[in-house]
Write a protein that holds these residues in place. Structure first.
Motif, PDB file in Angstrom:
ATOM      1  N   CYS A   1       0.838  -1.200   0.000  1.00 39.24           N
ATOM      2  CA  CYS A   1       0.000   0.000   0.000  1.00 39.24           C
ATOM      3  C   CYS A   1       0.874   1.252   0.000  1.00 39.24           C
ATOM      4  N   GLN A   2       0.258   2.363  -0.345  1.00 34.30           N
ATOM      5  CA  GLN A   2       0.927   3.654  -0.312  1.00 34.30           C
ATOM      6  C   GLN A   2       0.311   4.440   0.834  1.00 34.30           C
ATOM      7  N   GLY A   3       0.987   4.442   1.987  1.00 37.81           N
ATOM      8  CA  GLY A   3       0.371   5.012   3.175  1.00 37.81           C
ATOM      9  C   GLY A   3      -0.780   4.120   3.604  1.00 37.81           C
ATOM     10  N   LYS A   4      -1.972   4.699   3.685  1.00 39.90           N
ATOM     11  CA  LYS A   4      -3.162   3.943   4.057  1.00 39.90           C
ATOM     12  C   LYS A   4      -4.066   3.695   2.868  1.00 39.90           C
ATOM     13  N   GLU A   5      -3.526   3.863   1.665  1.00 43.00           N
ATOM     14  CA  GLU A   5      -4.313   3.693   0.448  1.00 43.00           C
ATOM     15  C   GLU A   5      -3.694   2.639  -0.460  1.00 43.00           C
ATOM     16  N   TYR A   6      -4.536   2.014  -1.272  1.00 42.88           N
ATOM     17  CA  TYR A   6      -4.020   1.090  -2.280  1.00 42.88           C
ATOM     18  C   TYR A   6      -3.254   1.874  -3.338  1.00 42.88           C
ATOM     19  N   ALA A   7      -2.101   1.362  -3.727  1.00 40.33           N
ATOM     20  CA  ALA A   7      -1.275   2.030  -4.724  1.00 40.33           C
ATOM     21  C   ALA A   7      -1.638   1.616  -6.142  1.00 40.33           C
ATOM     22  N   LEU A   8      -2.391   0.518  -6.286  1.00 43.56           N
ATOM     23  CA  LEU A   8      -2.759  -0.005  -7.591  1.00 43.56           C
ATOM     24  C   LEU A   8      -4.234  -0.379  -7.611  1.00 43.56           C
ATOM     25  N   THR A   9      -4.764  -0.583  -8.793  1.00 40.41           N
ATOM     26  CA  THR A   9      -6.115  -1.097  -8.977  1.00 40.41           C
ATOM     27  C   THR A   9      -6.036  -2.593  -9.224  1.00 40.41           C
ATOM     28  N   ALA A  10      -6.914  -3.347  -8.584  1.00 41.80           N
ATOM     29  CA  ALA A  10      -6.990  -4.796  -8.788  1.00 41.80           C
ATOM     30  C   ALA A  10      -8.277  -5.117  -9.527  1.00 41.80           C
ATOM     31  N   GLU A  11      -8.161  -5.865 -10.639  1.00 43.25           N
ATOM     32  CA  GLU A  11      -9.316  -6.215 -11.453  1.00 43.25           C
ATOM     33  C   GLU A  11      -9.330  -7.707 -11.740  1.00 43.25           C
ATOM     34  N   ALA A  12     -10.526  -8.274 -11.810  1.00 45.77           N
ATOM     35  CA  ALA A  12     -10.669  -9.672 -12.201  1.00 45.77           C
ATOM     36  C   ALA A  12     -10.467  -9.782 -13.715  1.00 45.77           C
ATOM     37  N   MET A  13      -9.571 -10.676 -14.146  1.00 47.75           N
ATOM     38  CA  MET A  13      -9.351 -10.865 -15.582  1.00 47.75           C
ATOM     39  C   MET A  13     -10.411 -11.773 -16.194  1.00 47.75           C
ATOM     40  N   ILE A  14     -10.908 -12.717 -15.397  1.00 42.85           N
ATOM     41  CA  ILE A  14     -12.009 -13.595 -15.769  1.00 42.85           C
ATOM     42  C   ILE A  14     -12.902 -13.682 -14.535  1.00 42.85           C
ATOM     43  N   ASP A  15     -13.978 -14.440 -14.606  1.00 33.17           N
ATOM     44  CA  ASP A  15     -14.786 -14.640 -13.396  1.00 33.17           C
ATOM     45  C   ASP A  15     -13.874 -15.198 -12.308  1.00 33.17           C
ATOM     46  N   THR A  16     -13.856 -14.511 -11.160  1.00 34.00           N
ATOM     47  CA  THR A  16     -12.826 -14.761 -10.140  1.00 34.00           C
ATOM     48  C   THR A  16     -13.437 -14.779  -8.742  1.00 34.00           C
ATOM     49  N   ALA A  17     -12.929 -15.665  -7.907  1.00 34.99           N
ATOM     50  CA  ALA A  17     -13.317 -15.703  -6.492  1.00 34.99           C
ATOM     51  C   ALA A  17     -12.087 -15.432  -5.634  1.00 34.99           C
ATOM     52  N   VAL A  18     -12.268 -14.603  -4.615  1.00 34.00           N
ATOM     53  CA  VAL A  18     -11.175 -14.278  -3.699  1.00 34.00           C
ATOM     54  C   VAL A  18     -11.688 -14.364  -2.269  1.00 34.00           C
ATOM     55  N   VAL A  19     -10.750 -14.536  -1.345  1.00 32.43           N
ATOM     56  CA  VAL A  19     -11.074 -14.427   0.079  1.00 32.43           C
ATOM     57  C   VAL A  19     -10.481 -13.116   0.580  1.00 32.43           C
ATOM     58  N   ARG A  20     -11.281 -12.326   1.266  1.00 32.51           N
ATOM     59  CA  ARG A  20     -10.844 -11.027   1.790  1.00 32.51           C
ATOM     60  C   ARG A  20     -10.575 -11.132   3.282  1.00 32.51           C
ATOM     61  N   PHE A  21      -9.378 -10.653   3.685  1.00 31.66           N
ATOM     62  CA  PHE A  21      -8.979 -10.626   5.087  1.00 31.66           C
ATOM     63  C   PHE A  21      -8.712  -9.179   5.506  1.00 31.66           C
ATOM     64  N   PRO A  22      -9.037  -8.812   6.745  1.00 37.22           N
ATOM     65  CA  PRO A  22      -8.776  -7.440   7.196  1.00 37.22           C
ATOM     66  C   PRO A  22      -7.295  -7.199   7.462  1.00 37.22           C
ATOM     67  N   HIS A  23      -6.802  -6.016   7.078  1.00 34.51           N
ATOM     68  CA  HIS A  23      -5.421  -5.664   7.381  1.00 34.51           C
ATOM     69  C   HIS A  23      -5.172  -5.616   8.893  1.00 34.51           C
ATOM     70  N   SER A  24      -6.232  -5.435   9.662  1.00 34.96           N
ATOM     71  CA  SER A  24      -6.073  -5.323  11.120  1.00 34.96           C
ATOM     72  C   SER A  24      -5.447  -6.580  11.717  1.00 34.96           C
TER      73      SER A  24
END
Length: 250
Positions: A106-129
């Protein structure tokens, strides 16, 4: 476009999301194949629950400049990390495949890049905390986190060398070898790579135009090095010549 969200509890299968993606990456010059979660791959102290999210092709998972509150693991599909410029230009910084993590840099407290699904995609999201109190985390967890971040750094360094020092043919050949390793394919003749990406994605990663990428792949096909059965599929017919091309020896 909608995002499907559901609860994800690895505890029901006695498994915890592992760091295998980029740990394997470190063992294979920066690239990992599809990684299955295994009991022996547990990381003590890693979060045991997250949210499963599903994204359609080209849908943004997060955008450059948004508050960075989470990191992610790809469970199916593929993700591109990119920088979008005001004039419409795009630079792709990297790709993520099943078993790999993203959203940690990250850049400070912000994302530095954009993340995009290239095809139909499943992800698991975890908190930075869950990463906040490293002093109280297990040594195993800290070592895996360091390995993960070192893997991202190694990828970035290799990408810079590719952009700065290689010719067009060397870049395309190196990219295809990278994809072989990263998708867990053996370096041998007649192996097929399902890229999950179009020629424009490859061009935006290599700092080339789509016309240059298409022409270079056609040149490698005419030389008997590659086969192109589909727009997102490549067959490596002669791995030795592909390696020679990547090394500037042909």
């Amino acid at each position: 476009m909608s995002i499907s969200t559901k609860s994800f509890h690895p505890a029901t299968s006695s498994r915890v999301p592992d760091m295998g993606g980029l740990v394997a990456f470190l063992g294979t010059n920066g690239f990992s194949g599809d990684v299955e979660e295994r009991d022996e791959g547990r990381v003590s102290g890693f979060p045991t629950a997250g949210s499963m999210l599903e994204f359609e092709r080209n849908q943004a998972i997060f955008s450059d400049g948004e508050p960075a509150g989470s990191f992610y693991k790809v469970t199916s599909g593929a993700v591109r990390l990119c920088k979008l410029f005001a004039d419409g230009r795009r630079q792709i910084a990297g790709f993520c495949f099943p078993g790999e993590y993203f959203g940690l840099a990250c850049q400070g407290k912000e994302y530095a890049l954009t993340a995009e699904a290239m095809i139909d995609t499943a992800v698991v999201r975890f908190p930075h905390s869950c990463l906040a109190d490293l002093d109280r985390s297990s040594a195993e967890f800290r070592s895996h986190l360091v390995a993960l971040l070192c893997g991202e750094l190694s990828l970035a360094q290799n990408h810079l060398l590719m952009l700065g020092r290689q010719t067009v043919k060397e870049r395309v050949a190196s990219f295809l070898l990278m994809m072989l390793d990263r998708r867990g394919r053996d370096r041998r003749d007649s192996v097929m790579i399902d890229l999950h990406m179009g020629r424009q994605d490859i061009a935006d990663y290599l700092g080339l135009t789509i016309e240059t990428v298409c022409r270079t792949i056609s040149d490698l096909k005419r030389a008997g090095i590659l086969g192109v059965p589909g727009p997102r599929e490549i067959v490596v017919k002669n791995i030795r010549l592909l390696q020679d091309t990547a090394n500037g020896e042909s």
